[in-house]
Design a protein around this motif. Structure first.
Motif, short mmCIF file in Angstrom:
data_model
loop_
_atom_site.label_atom_id
_atom_site.label_comp_id
_atom_site.label_asym_id
_atom_site.label_seq_id
_atom_site.Cartn_x
_atom_site.Cartn_y
_atom_site.Cartn_z
N PHE A 168 0.72 -1.16 0.05
CA PHE A 168 0.00 0.08 -0.05
C PHE A 168 0.98 1.41 -0.11
CE2 PHE A 168 -2.23 -3.26 2.05
CZ PHE A 168 -3.37 -3.44 1.39
N SER A 171 -0.74 4.39 -0.90
CA SER A 171 -2.14 4.93 -0.50
C SER A 171 -2.10 4.61 1.16
CB SER A 171 -3.34 4.01 -1.03
OG SER A 171 -3.10 2.51 -0.89
N ASP A 174 -4.73 6.25 3.40
CA ASP A 174 -5.95 5.75 3.19
C ASP A 174 -6.05 4.55 4.13
OD1 ASP A 174 -6.47 7.77 1.46
OD2 ASP A 174 -6.06 6.35 -0.31
N LEU A 175 -5.30 4.01 4.88
CA LEU A 175 -5.20 3.01 5.67
C LEU A 175 -6.21 3.07 7.11
CD1 LEU A 175 -2.11 1.09 5.02
CD2 LEU A 175 -4.19 0.72 3.64
N LYS A 224 -12.21 4.16 3.74
CA LYS A 224 -10.74 3.86 4.06
C LYS A 224 -10.69 2.31 3.48
CE LYS A 224 -9.46 7.12 6.78
NZ LYS A 224 -8.21 7.62 6.71
N LYS A 225 -9.21 2.03 3.36
CA LYS A 225 -8.73 0.61 3.01
C LYS A 225 -8.63 0.06 4.48
CE LYS A 225 -6.82 1.57 -1.40
NZ LYS A 225 -5.47 1.70 -2.17
N THR A 252 -13.58 0.88 1.41
CA THR A 252 -13.28 0.92 -0.11
C THR A 252 -12.97 -0.37 -0.30
OG1 THR A 252 -11.35 1.95 0.13
CG2 THR A 252 -13.25 3.44 -0.69
N GLU A 253 -11.75 -1.04 0.50
CA GLU A 253 -11.37 -2.28 0.31
C GLU A 253 -11.37 -2.85 1.61
OE1 GLU A 253 -7.44 -2.26 -1.47
OE2 GLU A 253 -8.35 -1.23 -3.37
N HIS A 255 -8.99 -6.00 3.88
CA HIS A 255 -7.93 -6.89 3.92
C HIS A 255 -7.62 -7.63 5.10
CE1 HIS A 255 -6.46 -5.48 -0.15
NE2 HIS A 255 -6.82 -4.23 0.09
N LYS A 277 -10.54 -8.52 -0.37
CA LYS A 277 -9.49 -8.74 -1.50
C LYS A 277 -8.46 -9.38 -1.27
CE LYS A 277 -8.88 -5.58 -4.46
NZ LYS A 277 -8.50 -4.15 -5.06
#
Length: 338
Positions: A168, A171, A174-175, A224-225, A252-253, A255, A277
């Protein structure tokens, strides 16, 4: 007393690929070959485990590499019997390298007339002649206190931090790190500090073991991811529900970074169909063919860390230095670069 020249490794059958990888990494660090001791660990027709060591281990510093994963009882008995064989062969010291410590979830009495099986396992390991334990991400840190011998508990979070900063790198702002329950907040906070990310919590309430009745997100995850952090994933039911909840809350994602991939029953199928993802686990438990084939499961190596920790124990230097990302980065020799 004979002089101990080199550390010697011996492996049970639970995770031979990891044991071989640790031996290779130690060979690289030492500049000389470190092989697994020649031995046989097999079963009689009735299931009894038999161990025979074909090399002289008198006066040697022995390290048994054995996760007590599924089948937990067989792998635990292998570990105990190997330790007994080494002790009776006059090994100077026996250290158990247990990447995944089974029975760790039974660390306290949850109701009347139940056992504390983690304490029982600790007693058995000590009685078998094990003088030291090296493990990773115990389910409960207090299990270290069940032993009257030294226990070194390594952490996967520095490895996770290296991988996250690579995956990442464009980004990072964004985490959002997410703890899947209130009990795992300390673990999630540790990783959040390493990658300088905010923290959210999934509050879950169970009506009975294994079944989640209600889940709520504490924290703003919209846009946020999200990275879910935990010590183990078993059937993956709760993990997949948490991923669904985060997605419906605007993430948004999603993990997940989980230290031990137990992945029993329908877990792999659930993960493959999940909105996650990626699920990132370590190789502390030998991956099944189904796990290897799953497109959204990645496996990070622990051999560099365990190899260095084993060498540090052998030569009497600090193991806690491996808690730091800066210490692990050169050990992983650019594995996470690019």
């Amino acid at each position: 007393m004979p002089t101990v020249v080199e550390p010697k490794l011996i492996a049970g059958n639970s995770n031979l690929p990891l044991a071989s990888s640790i031996a290779r990494r130690m060979s690289m660090h030492r500049g000389m070959t470190v092989d697994l001791v020649n031995a046989r660990v097999e079963r009689f027709n009735d299931g009894e485990i038999f161990v025979e060591v074909f090399e002289n281990v008198r006066g040697e510093d022995m390290f048994i590499i054995q996760s007590t994963s599924n089948p937990a009882n067989d792998n635990l008995m292998e570990l105990l019997i190997i330790a007994d064989a080494l002790r009776r062969s006059s090994a100077q010291r026996v250290t158990a390298v247990i990447p995944y410590f089974g029975y760790a979830r039974q660390d306290r009495r949850t109701k009347a007339r139940t056992p504390i099986s983690a304490k029982l396992v600790a007693n058995m390991l000590v009685e078998a002649g094990i003088a030291r334990v090296l493990t990773m991400d115990l389910h409960a840190a207090q299990i270290q206190g069940f032993f009257d011998i030294p226990v070194d508990n390594l952490y996967a979070s520095p490895i996770f931090a290296l991988d996250i900063k690579n995956q990442f790198r464009d980004s990072m702002s964004d985490l959002m790190v997410v703890s899947p329950d209130v009990g795992g907040v300390a673990r999630a906070r540790e990783l959040a500090k390493r990658i300088d990310a905010p923290l959210a919590i999934v509050d879950k309430r169970r009506e009975k073991p294994g079944e989640v009745a209600d889940m709520t997100v504490i924290g703003e995850v919209a846009g946020k991811k999200c990275i879910i952090v935990d010590d183990m994933v078993d059937t993956a039911g709760t993990l997949c529900k948490a991923a669904d909840l985060l997605t419906s809350s605007g993430a948004t994602e999603v993990h997940a970074y989980i230290s031990h991939g137990v992945l029993s029953g329908p877990a792999v199928e659930r993960v493959s169909k999940s909105v996650m993802k990626s699920l990132v686990i370590t190789d502390s438990i030998a991956a099944t063919d189904a796990v290897k084939a799953c497109e959204n499961i990645r496996i990070l190596p622990t051999a560099p860390m365990f190899a260095q920790a084993t060498l540090n124990i052998w030569n009497g230097t600090s193991v806690s230095s491996l808690f730091e990302t800066d210490t692990l980065e050169p050990i992983y020799e650019g594995f996470f670069k690019g």
